[in-house]
Write a protein that holds these residues in place. Sequence first.
Motif, PDB file in Angstrom:
ATOM      1  N   ARG A 235       0.832  -1.215   0.000  1.00 42.24           N
ATOM      2  CA  ARG A 235       0.000   0.000   0.000  1.00 42.24           C
ATOM      3  C   ARG A 235       0.864   1.261   0.000  1.00 42.24           C
ATOM      4  O   ARG A 235       0.584   2.230  -0.715  1.00 42.24           O
TER       5      ARG A 235
ATOM      6  N   LYS B 172       2.426   1.809  -3.394  1.00 48.87           N
ATOM      7  CA  LYS B 172       1.495   2.364  -4.371  1.00 48.87           C
ATOM      8  C   LYS B 172       1.307   3.861  -4.169  1.00 48.87           C
ATOM      9  O   LYS B 172       1.158   4.622  -5.126  1.00 48.87           O
ATOM     10  N   ARG B 173       1.355   4.295  -2.908  1.00 45.65           N
ATOM     11  CA  ARG B 173       1.102   5.714  -2.623  1.00 45.65           C
ATOM     12  C   ARG B 173       2.356   6.577  -2.741  1.00 45.65           C
ATOM     13  O   ARG B 173       2.312   7.682  -3.278  1.00 45.65           O
ATOM     14  N   PHE B 174       3.480   6.062  -2.228  1.00 44.25           N
ATOM     15  CA  PHE B 174       4.688   6.894  -2.153  1.00 44.25           C
ATOM     16  C   PHE B 174       5.791   6.482  -3.125  1.00 44.25           C
ATOM     17  O   PHE B 174       6.797   7.188  -3.246  1.00 44.25           O
TER      18      PHE B 174
ATOM     19  N   GLU C  14       4.283   3.839 -11.871  1.00 47.21           N
ATOM     20  CA  GLU C  14       4.555   5.157 -11.278  1.00 47.21           C
ATOM     21  C   GLU C  14       4.890   6.198 -12.335  1.00 47.21           C
ATOM     22  O   GLU C  14       4.987   7.386 -12.008  1.00 47.21           O
TER      23      GLU C  14
END
Length: 404
Positions: free
Chosen positions: A274, A277-279, A400
């Motif tokens: 998670r 995916k975010r950072f 990304e």
Amino acid sequence: MGHSDVFYLYAARAARGFGDGFAAIVLPAYLLEIGFTPFQIGIVAAAALLGSAAMTLAIGFLAPRYDSRTLLLACAALMVVTGIAIPSSQHLAFIAAIAFIGTMNPSTGDIGVHVPLEHAALAQRASDAERTYVFARYSLIGALSIAAGALAAGAPDVLVKSGMSRVGALQAMFYLYAALGLIGAALYSFLPRTAAKEQAAPAAGLGPSLGPSRGTVYKLAALFSLDSFAGGFAVQSLVALWLFERFELSLAAASVFFFWSNVLAAFSFPAAARLGKRFGLVNTMVFTHIPSSLCLILAAFSPNLTIVLALLLVRSALSQMDVPTRTSYVMAVVTPQERTAAASVTAVPRSLASSISPAFAGALLSTSFAGLPLVICGVLKIVYDLALLFSFRHIKPPEEAKPR
């Protein structure tokens, strides 16, 4: 490869992880029991990691020529031989030789002859969006099984109370390890022979033929080697040995501690997916790794067992978040045809590097400051993290990359 094939790979990882979980704790306890010194135990750990590197290198050459089912079955057979051979002799040279050619993993990490084959097989059918989650589940299953295995490491104490000799009780655990190899072989046998050929038909080999991603892979391999060299100073077997020697921790207490340590590591894997995916994958690797290294350094200086165990548990909750993200990153920045070779090229130097440091760590454990290997590990890992961030912060995996 269908969903059932993924299940068999996950199940085999669980069986292998359970064996690794107790073997990493039982091995140093057994070697202490038969009269080995910390330095000699470090030599055995180094031999195991060096042999893992050699076998992984061999897999890198063989993978394009043979299907993965055959190679995985051979790996499982080697696990059976390892479990039977270790308790068959009490001579340092013999045990070191078996550790070298065998599958016993003193680090309980993602180093081993099975790993490149399983990684490439899983990556083959994973989309860019799902790839990190696939490896997070793989790592979660492995870590939970390792945790269960660590808890099982207390079984010899129970067997001793029932009347068995301590050496005999410890040796019984190695036979259980061999039995788990048979279970792994049974699971691998369900994989189709065609899966590896589909994957490896145009696959690149090692060395100059790696392909267009050669420079990126070699740079990653160099950095991962630094990380693994650092980690070799604090593999789980040596941390267990440090706790046995410094705090006189019992085998039963150590098994409970490493159970919770591995449980925390296990549940960090889905969190890593998670966060990745975010950072971003590189940021997740670096900014979870640095605090874990600081905890390890602080633990080395603490005279209180409770504080030490607490710091090591915090470290466990953070230090493995780079495992699924690192694997996903490597699989993402190379072409599909290069994945098996890339997995081997990045794994072999890591195994070689991590095989050097345990012998030094074993010697340092006998000095007046037994926590020095932990300090060296933490400092070098921070250097690795900063170098990784500097070198790869601009190289993004497909998920990304900004749309043009």
